[in-house]
Scaffold this active site. Structure first.
Site, mmCIF file in Angstrom:
data_model
loop_
_atom_site.group_PDB
_atom_site.id
_atom_site.type_symbol
_atom_site.label_atom_id
_atom_site.label_comp_id
_atom_site.label_asym_id
_atom_site.label_seq_id
_atom_site.Cartn_x
_atom_site.Cartn_y
_atom_site.Cartn_z
ATOM 1 C CB SER A 189 -1.062 -0.030 1.179
ATOM 2 O OG SER A 189 -1.964 1.087 1.088
ATOM 3 C CG ASP A 452 -6.173 -2.819 -4.105
ATOM 4 O OD1 ASP A 452 -6.827 -2.219 -3.422
ATOM 5 O OD2 ASP A 452 -4.669 -3.028 -3.970
#
Ligand SMILES: *[C@@H]1O[C@H](CO)[C@@H](O)[C@H](O)[C@H]1NC(C)=O
Ligand SMILES: *[C@@H]1O[C@H](CO)[C@@H](O)[C@H](O)[C@H]1NC(C)=O
Ligand SMILES: *[C@@H]1O[C@H](CO)[C@@H](O)[C@H](O)[C@H]1NC(C)=O
Ligand SMILES: *[C@@H]1O[C@H](CO)[C@@H](O)[C@H](O)[C@H]1NC(C)=O
Ligand SMILES: *[C@@H]1O[C@H](CO)[C@@H](O)[C@H](O)[C@H]1NC(C)=O
Ligand SMILES: *[C@@H]1O[C@H](CO)[C@@H](O)[C@H](O)[C@H]1NC(C)=O
Ligand SMILES: *[C@@H]1O[C@H](CO)[C@@H](O)[C@H](O)[C@H]1NC(C)=O
Ligand SMILES: *[C@@H]1O[C@H](CO)[C@@H](O)[C@H](O)[C@H]1NC(C)=O
Ligand SMILES: *[C@@H]1O[C@H](CO)[C@@H](O)[C@H](O)[C@H]1NC(C)=O
Length: 526
Positions: A189, A452
Site C-alpha cells: 500500500s 483492489d
C-alpha cells in the site's frame, strides 16, 4: 492480525468502523470526515490506555535525526523488530516497511507472512521497521500542524537509508549494513510506494524491492477507488447501490420537502449539511478493501451489506411522503440499524458533521493518531475520493462528494502553524516525479491485486497513462487474480493450507528474490 472488530469502538460506530483497519485511524483509506471524527472520538476515549502489544520478536531502537536535511539538534528513537530464526551469516536482510501504522501490529508478517517466507528461503534476517511518527517512533510532543512538518516522504526515505547504511543489531555478529549485505525492501500500500521509492532513490544500498499494492501514483482526486468497487463487486448489489445513490441525489436536490424526507427515511434528519449525509451513506463501501483470503483476518461485512440490500426487484415504497425504490428502502434500513439509531437526531451534526462541528477536528495530543496519515494525504498524496468525472458513468457514491468536500478534512484539521502550512492542494508531484504509474527499476517487483480499489493508483492502473509491462525476473510485474489489497503480505504457518493462488504468488516472490540474490556481489568483489 486481529480484525477491526477487536478494537475499542463505540456502539453505532460499526458501519464507520468498517473503514478502519485494526490499527484504527492510521490505515490508508478513503478520506471521509465521518471516519476522521470517529477516529478522533475513539482516540479521546482510549487516551491514556497503553496499546497492548505482545511482540514475539526482540524490539530495538535506532537513533534518527528529527530532520535529515537541516540540523535541529534533535533525535528520536525509531523502533524495529528482528527475526533471526532463519538467519545464517552472509544471508540478506529482508525488511518490512511498517508504513502508516504501529510496527507491533506487523508481527504476523514477520512470523508467518512474506518476510518469514523470504527469510526462510534465503537464510535471511527479517526486520519490521516502524515509520516515523507512527507507533512509538514519535519524534514530537504533539500533532499540531507545526509538529507534523517532519512527517513527509523525503524524511521517511532518509530514515530508512540511514538505517540500512548504519544499523548494528544486538546479537547479530558482523556488519550487516548495505552495500556489503543485500537488503530487500518489502512494503504494501503506502509502504509499497515507499518500497518502490527506496529502490529508485537509494539503488546502491537497496538491492531489491517488492512494491505490493504500492500506490506509486499520487493524485488529488481519486475517482477510480469507488469505480473499481463498482466494477468488481457483485453486480446485483452494485445495481442496488447505483439506484439508491441516484435516487438520493435526485431527492436531495429536487426541493426541501423531498430533501428532508430522504434524510428522514435514513433516520438522519439531524444532519444539516447535505454532503455529510451523502458521505455517511458511502461508509459501508469501505469494507470492500478489508477482505482477505485468510478467514481469520477477513472482514465479510461488505457481503452482509449486500445481503441487506436484497435481490433486484422493481418494488417501490411510499414513506415520509416520498415514493422510493425498494433498493433505497433496504439501504436506508441498513444505515438505520448500523449507524443512525445510535445517534439521536438532535445530536447528528455533532456525531457526523464536518463544517457544522469543526471542533472535533481540532485535538492535537499524541493520542490523535488519525492526524498522521491524513496529514500525509493533505500534503503529498491526495486520494480525495469522488465519483467518476464523466457523468454518464454509473456511480456508487453521491455527486455531492466533491474534492472540495473531501478536502474539508484537511482544512478543518490542519490550520496554518507558525512554521508550516499545508499546501492549498496536496503536492502530488513530490511522489509522481519518482515515476508514478511507470516507476521502474531492475530488481523492483510490482505486485498488485485485480479487485483492489487502490489499483487505480498503482502501475496496474486502468488509467491510460499506466503503460503495460512484460513480467520478467529482473522486473516482475504481477497481478494477483481476484485479490484485493496486498494479499501476498500475509501467510499461514502451514503454507500448504493457503489457497493455491496465494501459494503461487509467494512461490513466485521466493523465486525472483532468490534469482536476484544470485547476482549479488559485495562492492569489494567488483
Ligand atoms: C527505545 O527508546 C524509547 C524512547 O527513548 C525508550 O522509552 C525505550 O525504552 C527504548 N527501547 C529499547 C528497547 O531500547
Ligand atoms: C522453508 O524453506 C524450506 C525449503 O528451503 C521449505 O521446505 C519450507 O516449507 C519452508 N517453510 C516455510 C514455512 O515456508
Ligand atoms: C506542541 O509542541 C510544541 C513543542 O514541540 C510546543 O511548542 C507547542 O506549544 C505544543 N502545542 C500544543 C498545542 O500543545
Ligand atoms: C550513516 O551514518 C553516517 C554517520 O552518522 C552518516 O554520515 C551517513 O549519512 C549515514 N547514512 C545515511 C544513508 O544516512
Ligand atoms: C430550503 O431549506 C434551506 C435550508 O434549510 C433554506 O435555506 C431554504 O430557504 C429552503 N427553501 C425553501 C424554498 O423553503
Ligand atoms: C429509519 O429510522 C427512522 C427513525 O426511526 C424512521 O423514521 C425511518 O422510517 C426508518 N427507515 C426505514 C427504511 O426503516
Ligand atoms: C423489498 O426487498 C426486501 C428484501 O429483498 C423484501 O423482503 C421485500 O419484500 C421487498 N418489498 C417489496 C414491497 O417488495
Ligand atoms: C424490472 O423491470 C424491468 C423493466 O420493466 C424488467 O425487465 C425486469 O425483469 C424487472 N425486474 C424484476 C426483478 O422484476
Ligand atoms: C499486458 O501485456 C501482457 C504481455 O506482456 C499481456 O498478456 C496482457 O494482456 C497485456 N494487458 C493489457 C491490459 O494490455
Amino acid at each position: 492480525m486481529p480484525s477491526f472488530k477487536s478494537g475499542v469502538l463505540g456502539v453505532g460506530a460499526l458501519a464507520l468502523a468498517l473503514l478502519l483497519r485494526s490499527d484504527g485511524a492510521e490505515a490508508i483509506r478513503p478520506v471521509n470526515p465521518q471516519v476522521v471524527k470517529l477516529a478522533a472520538k475513539k482516540a479521546t476515549r482510549t487516551a491514556g490506555h497503553a496499546k497492548r502489544a505482545t511482540p514475539t520478536f526482540p524490539l530495538y531502537n535506532f537513533t534518527q535525526p528529527l530532520d535529515h536535511f537541516s540540523d535541529t539538534g534533535f533525535t528520536f528513537q525509531q523502533r524495529y523488530w528482528v527475526s533471526d530464526r532463519h538467519y545464517k551469516p552472509g544471508g540478506p536482510v529482508i525488511v518490512f516497511e511498517a508504513g502508516e501504522g504501529p510496527g507491533d501490529e506487523r508481527m504476523p508478517i514477520l512470523d508467518t507472512g512474506i518476510i518469514d517466507i523470504l527469510a526462510n528461503a534465503t537464510n535471511g534476517l527479517g526486520i519490521v521497521l516502524e515509520h516515523r511518527y507512527y507507533g512509538k517512533s514519535v519524534p514530537v510532543l504533539n500533532f499540531t500542524t507545526d509538529s507534523l512538518r517532519w512527517l513527509n516522504n523525503e524524511q521517511a526515505a532518509a530514515d530508512s537509508a540511514n538505517f540500512i547504511d548504519n544499523v548494528t543489531i544486538p546479537g547479530i555478529k558482523g556488519d550487516i549494513t548495505a552495500p556489503g549485505t543485500p537488503w530487500i525492501y518489502y512494503g504494501g500500500s503506502y509502504g509499497g510506494a515507499r518500497a518502490a521509492h527506496m529502490r529508485v532513490l537509494y539503488p546502491d544500498i537497496v538491492f531489491g524491492s517488492i512494491s505490493s499494492s504500492g500506490v506509486t501514483h499520487a493524485t488529488v482526486v481519486d475517482w477510480r477507488y469507488f469505480d473499481i468497487i463498482r466494477q468488481y463487486a457483485p453486480q446485483d448489489c452494485v445495481a442496488r447501490i447505483v439506484q439508491t445513490v441516484d435516487e438520493v441525489d435526485t431527492l436531495l436536490t429536487r426541493n426541501n420537502h423531498t430533501r428532508n424526507a430522504i434524510k428522514a427515511v435514513f433516520g438522519l434528519s439531524g444532519i444539516s449539511y447535505d454532503p455529510d449525509f451523502a458521505s455517511l451513506l458511502s461508509s459501508p463501501l469501505g469494507a470492500w478493501q478489508n477482505r482477505n483470503w485468510d478467514p481469520a483476518i477477513d472482514d465479510p461485512s461488505f457481503f452482509d451489506f449486500c445481503e441487506a440490500l436484497g435481490p433486484l426487484d422493481n418494488a417501490t415504497v411510499t414513506t415520509h411522503g416520498v415514493t422510493i425504490s425498494n433498493a433505497t428502502a433496504q439501504y436506508a434500513n441498513y444505515i438505520n440499524q448500523t449507524i443512525s439509531l445510535d445517534c439521536p437526531v438532535a445530536q447528528q451534526d455533532e456525531c457526523f458533521g464536518s463544517i457544522t462541528d469543526p471542533e472535533s477536528f481540532s485535538q492535537t495530543d499524541l493520542s490523535q493518531t488519525w492526524r498522521l496519515w491524513n496529514f500525509q494525504v493533505c500534503t503529498q498524496w491526495g486520494f480525495l475520493m469522488t465519483p467518476p468525472p464523466d457523468p454518464a458513468t454509473p456511480r456508487i457514491i453521491s455527486k455531492l462528494l466533491t474534492k472540495e468536500y473531501a478536502h474539508l478534512t484537511c482544512t478543518l484539521s490542519y490550520p496554518p502553524g507558525e512554521h508550516f502550512a499545508i499546501p492549498a492542494w496536496p503536492n502530488v508531484e513530490d511522489v509522481n516525479k519518482l515515476g508514478g504509474y511507470n516507476i521502474a527499476y531492475d530488481r523492483l517487483a510490482i505486485i498488485d491485486g485485480e479487485d483492489d480499489p487502490w489499483r487505480g493508483d498503482t502501475p496496474h492502473s486502468p488509467d491510460p497513462r499506466a503503460h503495460n509491462r512484460t513480467d520478467t525476473t529482473i522486473r516482475p510485474f504481477k497481478l494477483i487474480p481476484t485479490a484485493v489489497h496486498h494479499w501476498d503480505e500475509n501467510g499461514l504457518a502451514d503454507p500448504s493450507a493457503e489457497p493455491d493462488f496465494i501459494q503461487t504468488i509467494h512461490h513466485q516472490e521466493v523465486t525472483f528474490v532468490t534469482e536476484w540474490l544470485k547476482g549479488f556481489k559485495p562492492p569489494s568483489a567488483h
